[in-house]
Scaffold this active site. Sequence first.
Site, PDB file in Angstrom:
ATOM      1  N   ASP A  62      34.936  48.790  50.180  1.00 48.14           N
ATOM      2  CA  ASP A  62      36.370  48.974  49.938  1.00 48.14           C
ATOM      3  C   ASP A  62      37.088  49.145  51.277  1.00 48.14           C
ATOM      4  O   ASP A  62      37.473  50.250  51.659  1.00 48.14           O
ATOM      5  CB  ASP A  62      36.576  50.181  49.013  1.00 48.14           C
ATOM      6  N   SER A 111      44.698  57.067  49.367  1.00 50.27           N
ATOM      7  CA  SER A 111      43.783  55.930  49.529  1.00 50.27           C
ATOM      8  C   SER A 111      44.113  55.097  50.761  1.00 50.27           C
ATOM      9  O   SER A 111      45.282  54.870  51.067  1.00 50.27           O
ATOM     10  CB  SER A 111      43.916  54.981  48.340  1.00 50.27           C
ATOM     11  N   HIS A 136      41.178  48.046  47.923  1.00 48.37           N
ATOM     12  CA  HIS A 136      41.769  48.194  46.578  1.00 48.37           C
ATOM     13  C   HIS A 136      43.287  48.395  46.627  1.00 48.37           C
ATOM     14  O   HIS A 136      43.956  48.204  45.614  1.00 48.37           O
ATOM     15  CB  HIS A 136      41.058  49.300  45.770  1.00 48.37           C
TER      16      HIS A 136
END
Length: 325
Positions: free
Chosen positions: A141, A242, A90
């Site tokens: 992801d 992230s 992402h």
Amino acid sequence: MELSRTPSGLGGGRGTLSVLLLLLVPTATLSAAAISAPPECGRPQQLSRVVGGQDSRDAEWPWIVSIRKNGTHHCAGSLLTRHWVVTAAHCFKGYLDELSLFSVLLGAWELENPGPRAQQVGIAWVLPHPRYSWKEAAGADIALVRLDAPIQFSERVLPICLPDASVRLPPHTQCWIAGWGSIRDGVPLPHPQTLQKLRVPIIDSEICSLLYWRGAGQEAITNDMLCAGYLEGQRDACLGDSGGPLMCQIEGSWLLGGIISWGEGCAERNRPGVYTNLLAHRSWVQRVVQGVQLRGRSRGGGQTPSPAGRRGIRETPDHLPLPPL
Ligand code: 4AZ
């Protein structure tokens, strides 16, 4: 945040021993070794906020990288080899065609003072997992980032290990995360942006599925995710973390157990961090990344996978051909 120290600080003695050994090796062998042999994965060599975290020590996590977009920190990632970084897919949502905006910073600790030994390289290409769907929190992801030049290993730039087939991460396993992300929802890490670390226990997947329950057939927690952190909140990964590593130490080596992926808010009660489970994606990474090092419980590295029937976690199918390297 936990105040207990990681045992990586004991690496100084090993370093001294290596220097003594190297002095005994003829120079020709030494230079050949420097070119051909990558350093052992998952072994920091030096020394010794995430939400609710604490400062890490310099070179404590030498595989963590800052993925930068237009020169500012965007996501984290983990170094696997001289050519490859692994991160969350992402992080590149909507930008796969604009990779020239991105760069990778390695060997940094204080993001605002990366120092002369930090290295910055461009990105040649990004390979998101073929099952990744670009939808919010949809699973798979994970993306592999091919650097546009091989990096130089050093005491502050080293690869992390992938878990081999012997590795399990049962509930309550103590792992660590690190990152330069927000210290609270909406509060960026203050100057000089020292890399934060936080100890996070693995959370039972069934409990996590219930916490994030959306209704039958709409599972939020897929079997390639794992949850870690604290049900009471207060300590967690947050925006900007992230793509970074969930790291678990097994038999003295740090393994990449997961990738920081998502969560509802940051450090909220009953909303723990959700991670892409590397045990589910190991063979995909292994197929793409030549030379990635695996470690686990079996001594000697355990490069041979155990029979599929013994695996607790099914690996995700990905029946697409690989692009040329
Ligand atoms: C993010 O947006 C993010 N609390 C990362 C981790 C978590 C939430 C958001 C987990 O980068």
